[in-house]
Design an enzyme around this catalytic site. Structure first.
Site, PDB file in Angstrom:
ATOM      1  N   HIS A  35      52.493  42.677  27.760  1.00 50.83           N
ATOM      2  CA  HIS A  35      53.647  42.813  28.657  1.00 50.83           C
ATOM      3  C   HIS A  35      54.559  43.964  28.231  1.00 50.83           C
ATOM      4  CE1 HIS A  35      53.306  39.266  31.418  1.00 50.83           C
ATOM      5  NE2 HIS A  35      52.479  38.880  30.471  1.00 50.83           N
ATOM      6  N   THR A  36      54.063  44.826  27.357  1.00 49.79           N
ATOM      7  CA  THR A  36      54.854  45.990  26.935  1.00 49.79           C
ATOM      8  C   THR A  36      54.667  47.158  27.901  1.00 49.79           C
ATOM      9  OG1 THR A  36      53.004  46.464  25.469  1.00 49.79           O
ATOM     10  CG2 THR A  36      54.958  45.506  24.454  1.00 49.79           C
ATOM     11  N   GLY A 126      40.908  38.352  33.346  1.00 45.41           N
ATOM     12  CA  GLY A 126      41.883  39.254  32.750  1.00 45.41           C
ATOM     13  C   GLY A 126      41.239  40.392  31.983  1.00 45.41           C
ATOM     14  N   SER A 128      40.065  43.101  33.612  1.00 45.72           N
ATOM     15  CA  SER A 128      40.289  44.295  34.436  1.00 45.72           C
ATOM     16  C   SER A 128      39.097  44.738  35.255  1.00 45.72           C
ATOM     17  CB  SER A 128      40.790  45.461  33.585  1.00 45.72           C
ATOM     18  OG  SER A 128      42.020  45.130  33.042  1.00 45.72           O
ATOM     19  N   SER A 130      39.137  44.807  38.444  1.00 50.59           N
ATOM     20  CA  SER A 130      39.670  45.614  39.553  1.00 50.59           C
ATOM     21  C   SER A 130      39.957  47.043  39.105  1.00 50.59           C
ATOM     22  CB  SER A 130      40.920  44.968  40.158  1.00 50.59           C
ATOM     23  OG  SER A 130      41.905  44.757  39.180  1.00 50.59           O
ATOM     24  N   GLU A 162      46.264  50.014  43.686  1.00 53.44           N
ATOM     25  CA  GLU A 162      46.418  48.571  43.475  1.00 53.44           C
ATOM     26  C   GLU A 162      47.836  48.115  43.814  1.00 53.44           C
ATOM     27  OE1 GLU A 162      45.369  45.123  40.214  1.00 53.44           O
ATOM     28  OE2 GLU A 162      44.236  46.986  40.264  1.00 53.44           O
ATOM     29  N   ASP A 174      45.388  49.271  32.252  1.00 51.25           N
ATOM     30  CA  ASP A 174      44.018  48.880  32.593  1.00 51.25           C
ATOM     31  C   ASP A 174      43.206  50.067  33.105  1.00 51.25           C
ATOM     32  OD1 ASP A 174      45.145  46.488  31.987  1.00 51.25           O
ATOM     33  OD2 ASP A 174      45.075  45.662  34.012  1.00 51.25           O
TER      34      ASP A 174
END
Length: 382
Positions: A35-36, A126, A128, A130, A162, A174
């Protein structure tokens, strides 16, 4: 049959002529720095040997034809001369359409293309899938039409697609790691400057990803809440992002902040510091220190950012009991389920796999999925 062979053979069958090249873009796992990214901070991911593969060829008109091998060979077709809008039925097609649409805004000097897509990046874990699809499609057009775009621009284009076309808020990590990953290395990414530094991974260490298979339900709403709390924190310090706040500044006035916001801010500030230190520890082959930093990161996500769930904490504890100070383990990804990542000496992998198989389902009622990965090369021809 490899993904390359599968997509090439499907391409010839579907379109009646052979593909001229095959492109791959990998998924990723984030070793530390959670979350950084949207706080303009640091992350330390590596690309993994699970990827999206596209066999492709240029066309001499303005048509794009795309077949999705993993969705019952569904076919999408659209023109580069008409406004590109969302597909009514195929969600996968919107990632392709979004990338093409945003690429037109950057560099409209490309023509039509035929593509067959297949991938083995686990979805919803999670890792990635996408982003790897977005980067693969961008790389296809860049290579077929020799567009003057580097990996960072292809990554930014995927992120824009995205965020704006698919409608999912994501940071840049990502796509960047999928575009720029380096074999046997992790990548320290500065999410503000987009500067990257390749960090060599210690020899004989496996990157293990274990999916808790706990179905994530809160992830969208809670992700947005965390983002808002971080923005509130940055405003309190009158800074553009939490990247610009020091831990000393925070400690001096933490008591003035809303207690929940204070916890969120503390996670981001300490996580940024841990991530930069982790890159040094990895480079020096100091797996013991890396393990300590990963443990601190997990505790911070659990207690300050509050994004873990009991099933994830259980998985981390099972792995930690086996590896001790010989490696590291933590939750990875957005939170509320998903995966854990562990750096484990290769000789300990069977013992970890056995411990998890014996204990996790017994304690949680859920069967895990276990992946042993190698830090891999970013997008390119395969």
């Amino acid at each position: 049959m490899s993904l390359k062979e599968k997509t090439q053979s499907l391409f010839a069958n579907a379109f009646g002529y052979p593909a001229t090249r095959t492109i791959q873009a990998p998924g990723r796992v984030n070793l530390i720095g959670e979350h950084t990214d949207y706080n303009d901070g640091f992350v330390l991911p590596c690309a993994i040997d699970y990827q999206t593969v596209i066999s492709c060829a240029p066309r001499d008109d303005r048509k794009v034809r795309v077949m999705a091998a993993d969705y019952e060979n569904q076919l999408d077709e659209f023109s580069l001369d008409a406004p590109i809008v969302a597909h009514e039925n195929y969600q996968w097609a919107n990632y392709v359409r979004g990338v093409v649409k945003h690429l037109q805004l950057r560099n409209n000097s490309f023509g039509g293309v035929d593509m067959v897509i297949s991938g083995n990046v686990p979805q919803g874990a999670g890792l990635s899938s996408s982003a790897s699809l977005e980067v693969a499609v961008g790389t296809v057009l860049q290579q077929l039409y020799h567009l003057p775009l580097d990996g960072a621009q292809i990554a930014l284009n995927g992120q824009e697609a995205e965020n704006q076309f698919v409608g999912c808020n994501c940071g840049i990590m990502d796509q960047l790691i999928s575009a720029l990953g380096k074999k046997d290395h992790a990548l320290l990414i500065d999410c503000r400057s987009l500067g990257t530094k390749a960090v060599s991974m210690p020899k004989g260490v496996a990157v293990v990803i274990i999916n808790s298979n706990f179905k994530r339900t809160l992830v969208g709403s809670e992700y947005n809440t965390r983002r808002e709390q971080c923005e509130t924190g940055a405003r309190f310090f009158q800074q553009p992002a939490l990247r610009d706040v020091t831990i000393e500044e925070f400690n001096a006035v933490a008591h003035e902040l809303d207690p929940i916001v204070a916890k969120r801010v503390r996670h981001i500030l300490t996580e940024n510091a841990r991530t930069v230190e982790a890159a040094s520890a990895l480079e020096q082959g100091d797996l013991k220190r890396m393990g300590e930093l990963m443990a601190e990161s997990h505790a911070s996500m659990r207690d300050d950012f509050e994004i873990t769930v009991p099933q994830i904490d259980t998985l981390v504890e099972i792995v930690k009991a086996v590896i001790g100070d010989k490696g590291g383990v933590r939750m990875t990804g957005g939170g509320f389920g998903g995966c854990i990542v562990a750096l484990i000496p290769e000789e300990l992998v069977p013992a970890v796999q056995q411990a998890v198989a014996e204990q996790y389902e017994a304690k949680t009622g859920i069967k895990e999925t276990f992946y042993v990965c190698k830090p891999s090369q970013g997008a390119g021809q395969c």
